[in-house]
Design a protein around this motif. Sequence first.
Motif, PDB file in Angstrom:
ATOM      1  N   GLN A  19      23.909  82.446 -76.932  1.00 12.82           N
ATOM      2  CA  GLN A  19      22.586  82.824 -76.398  1.00 12.82           C
ATOM      3  C   GLN A  19      22.690  82.333 -74.930  1.00 12.82           C
ATOM      4  OE1 GLN A  19      19.486  81.167 -78.619  1.00 12.82           O
ATOM      5  NE2 GLN A  19      19.944  82.465 -80.522  1.00 12.82           N
ATOM      6  N   SER A  20      21.857  83.040 -74.359  1.00  6.63           N
ATOM      7  CA  SER A  20      21.676  82.880 -72.868  1.00  6.63           C
ATOM      8  C   SER A  20      21.062  81.293 -72.510  1.00  6.63           C
ATOM      9  CB  SER A  20      20.657  83.782 -72.062  1.00  6.63           C
ATOM     10  OG  SER A  20      20.457  83.498 -70.795  1.00  6.63           O
ATOM     11  N   ASN A  21      21.867  80.820 -71.646  1.00 10.29           N
ATOM     12  CA  ASN A  21      21.517  79.447 -71.133  1.00 10.29           C
ATOM     13  C   ASN A  21      20.856  79.384 -69.716  1.00 10.29           C
ATOM     14  OD1 ASN A  21      23.652  79.769 -69.840  1.00 10.29           O
ATOM     15  ND2 ASN A  21      24.594  77.824 -70.552  1.00 10.29           N
ATOM     16  N   SER A  22      20.538  80.677 -69.172  1.00  8.75           N
ATOM     17  CA  SER A  22      19.852  80.727 -67.890  1.00  8.75           C
ATOM     18  C   SER A  22      18.750  80.018 -67.748  1.00  8.75           C
ATOM     19  CB  SER A  22      19.881  82.299 -67.695  1.00  8.75           C
ATOM     20  OG  SER A  22      19.384  82.498 -66.278  1.00  8.75           O
ATOM     21  N   VAL A  23      18.707  79.486 -66.335  1.00 11.22           N
ATOM     22  CA  VAL A  23      17.487  78.731 -66.011  1.00 11.22           C
ATOM     23  C   VAL A  23      16.566  79.457 -65.021  1.00 11.22           C
ATOM     24  CG1 VAL A  23      18.740  76.439 -66.228  1.00 11.22           C
ATOM     25  CG2 VAL A  23      18.698  77.686 -63.883  1.00 11.22           C
ATOM     26  N   ILE A  24      16.913  80.650 -64.631  1.00 10.80           N
ATOM     27  CA  ILE A  24      16.237  81.694 -63.909  1.00 10.80           C
ATOM     28  C   ILE A  24      15.869  82.797 -64.766  1.00 10.80           C
ATOM     29  CG2 ILE A  24      17.412  81.050 -61.723  1.00 10.80           C
ATOM     30  CD1 ILE A  24      18.827  83.767 -61.928  1.00 10.80           C
ATOM     31  N   GLN A  25      15.167  83.671 -64.433  1.00 13.67           N
ATOM     32  CA  GLN A  25      14.610  84.698 -64.956  1.00 13.67           C
ATOM     33  C   GLN A  25      15.720  85.452 -65.914  1.00 13.67           C
ATOM     34  OE1 GLN A  25      11.311  85.473 -66.106  1.00 13.67           O
ATOM     35  NE2 GLN A  25      12.390  87.278 -67.227  1.00 13.67           N
ATOM     36  N   ARG A  26      15.682  85.900 -67.257  1.00 16.25           N
ATOM     37  CA  ARG A  26      16.656  86.303 -67.895  1.00 16.25           C
ATOM     38  C   ARG A  26      16.797  87.838 -67.898  1.00 16.25           C
ATOM     39  NH1 ARG A  26      16.805  82.597 -73.528  1.00 16.25           N
ATOM     40  NH2 ARG A  26      17.207  80.590 -72.327  1.00 16.25           N
ATOM     41  N   VAL A  27      17.180  88.342 -66.850  1.00 11.61           N
ATOM     42  CA  VAL A  27      16.981  90.169 -66.604  1.00 11.61           C
ATOM     43  C   VAL A  27      18.746  90.780 -67.097  1.00 11.61           C
ATOM     44  CG1 VAL A  27      15.529  89.840 -64.744  1.00 11.61           C
ATOM     45  CG2 VAL A  27      17.912  89.491 -64.402  1.00 11.61           C
ATOM     46  N   ASP A  30      20.665  88.317 -71.500  1.00  7.77           N
ATOM     47  CA  ASP A  30      20.165  88.629 -73.013  1.00  7.77           C
ATOM     48  C   ASP A  30      20.990  89.561 -73.299  1.00  7.77           C
ATOM     49  OD1 ASP A  30      18.672  86.425 -73.546  1.00  7.77           O
ATOM     50  OD2 ASP A  30      16.838  87.060 -72.781  1.00  7.77           O
ATOM     51  N   SER A  31      21.855  90.250 -72.825  1.00 11.49           N
ATOM     52  CA  SER A  31      22.354  91.747 -73.155  1.00 11.49           C
ATOM     53  C   SER A  31      22.849  91.774 -74.654  1.00 11.49           C
ATOM     54  CB  SER A  31      23.642  92.058 -72.403  1.00 11.49           C
ATOM     55  OG  SER A  31      24.571  91.051 -72.330  1.00 11.49           O
ATOM     56  N   ARG A  98      12.317  96.084 -70.594  1.00 15.66           N
ATOM     57  CA  ARG A  98      11.826  96.902 -71.937  1.00 15.66           C
ATOM     58  C   ARG A  98      12.168  95.783 -73.162  1.00 15.66           C
ATOM     59  NH1 ARG A  98      15.583 102.092 -71.781  1.00 15.66           N
ATOM     60  NH2 ARG A  98      14.684 102.097 -73.938  1.00 15.66           N
ATOM     61  N   ASP A  99      11.672  96.333 -74.189  1.00 13.40           N
ATOM     62  CA  ASP A  99      11.975  95.595 -75.478  1.00 13.40           C
ATOM     63  C   ASP A  99      13.240  95.646 -75.858  1.00 13.40           C
ATOM     64  OD1 ASP A  99       9.358  94.663 -75.745  1.00 13.40           O
ATOM     65  OD2 ASP A  99       8.861  96.201 -77.225  1.00 13.40           O
ATOM     66  N   PHE A 100      13.911  94.576 -76.907  1.00 12.59           N
ATOM     67  CA  PHE A 100      15.412  94.501 -77.078  1.00 12.59           C
ATOM     68  C   PHE A 100      15.684  95.687 -77.901  1.00 12.59           C
ATOM     69  CE2 PHE A 100      14.407  89.906 -76.521  1.00 12.59           C
ATOM     70  CZ  PHE A 100      14.885  89.714 -75.467  1.00 12.59           C
ATOM     71  N   ASP A 101      14.642  96.387 -78.716  1.00  6.33           N
ATOM     72  CA  ASP A 101      15.338  97.403 -79.521  1.00  6.33           C
ATOM     73  C   ASP A 101      15.525  98.612 -78.578  1.00  6.33           C
ATOM     74  OD1 ASP A 101      12.746  98.344 -79.020  1.00  6.33           O
ATOM     75  OD2 ASP A 101      11.785  98.285 -80.784  1.00  6.33           O
ATOM     76  N   MET A 102      15.249  98.840 -77.410  1.00  8.96           N
ATOM     77  CA  MET A 102      15.587  99.927 -76.228  1.00  8.96           C
ATOM     78  C   MET A 102      14.874 101.231 -76.668  1.00  8.96           C
ATOM     79  SD  MET A 102      19.421  99.440 -74.865  1.00  8.96           S
ATOM     80  CE  MET A 102      20.332  98.347 -76.137  1.00  8.96           C
TER      81      MET A 102
END
Length: 239
Positions: A19-27, A30-31, A98-102
């Motif tokens: 999973q993403s461990n990003s500390v900034i906005q996850r753009v 989260d792929s 967008r939502d994760f379901d695309m």
Amino acid sequence: MDGLFRQPLDGNIDDATRQSNSVIQRVRSDSVLYAQESEFEINRLTAEYMWRPGDDMFARVTGGYLENMFAGVSGELLWYPIDSRLALGVEINYAKQRDFDMLFGLQDYDVITGHASAYYDFGNGFITQIDVGRYLAGDWGATFSLDREFNNGFRIGGYFTLTDVSFDDFGEGSFDKGIRFTVPVSWLTGRPSRSVYSETIQPVLRDGGARLNVANRLYGVTREYRAQGLSDGWGRFYR
């Protein structure tokens, strides 16, 4: 109208646990979630309008589901005289995640992003590009790219981006970078076609320096038509 849809048939992405461990906005980081939570995907569904507002000027407005992770509205203006190696452009976008379901749903995050760009054709197929502006995570910086285009339609190049996100906050990889290539579809099929297959290879996919993916950015479109006599061909193309 333009659309791109996808239906995965099989794969093992559901087994991924990272999973993403990003500390900034996850753009972008989260792929994996986008891949896991989607089946039939609307990768792109847009309406687009292009026109010439004046001599040596070109304009574009695109709206809809711009790419697999963001929807919104994109506007662009390009100055590109027919006898010039230099082109200058500006682009501004309003994008909503967008939502994760695309499919058609949207998340809460939205951002105004855009760039001022300079393009220069050195000849012999070498083209450089500099983009300065605001990226999807709200960071500010610049992207530097160099591409080589061959007479047979093949293209290869690379880029790197530096923004006000520190190397530590960016995470693995320190800054955004990658190589990209374009292959003419006619080379693969043996039949005449103006379509191409393009791919970008990135060592890691993080959130700093992430730019919105918009189809038909003006510099690429206008360069394609210059070889056919842009002043005549462009007008016929947009009627």
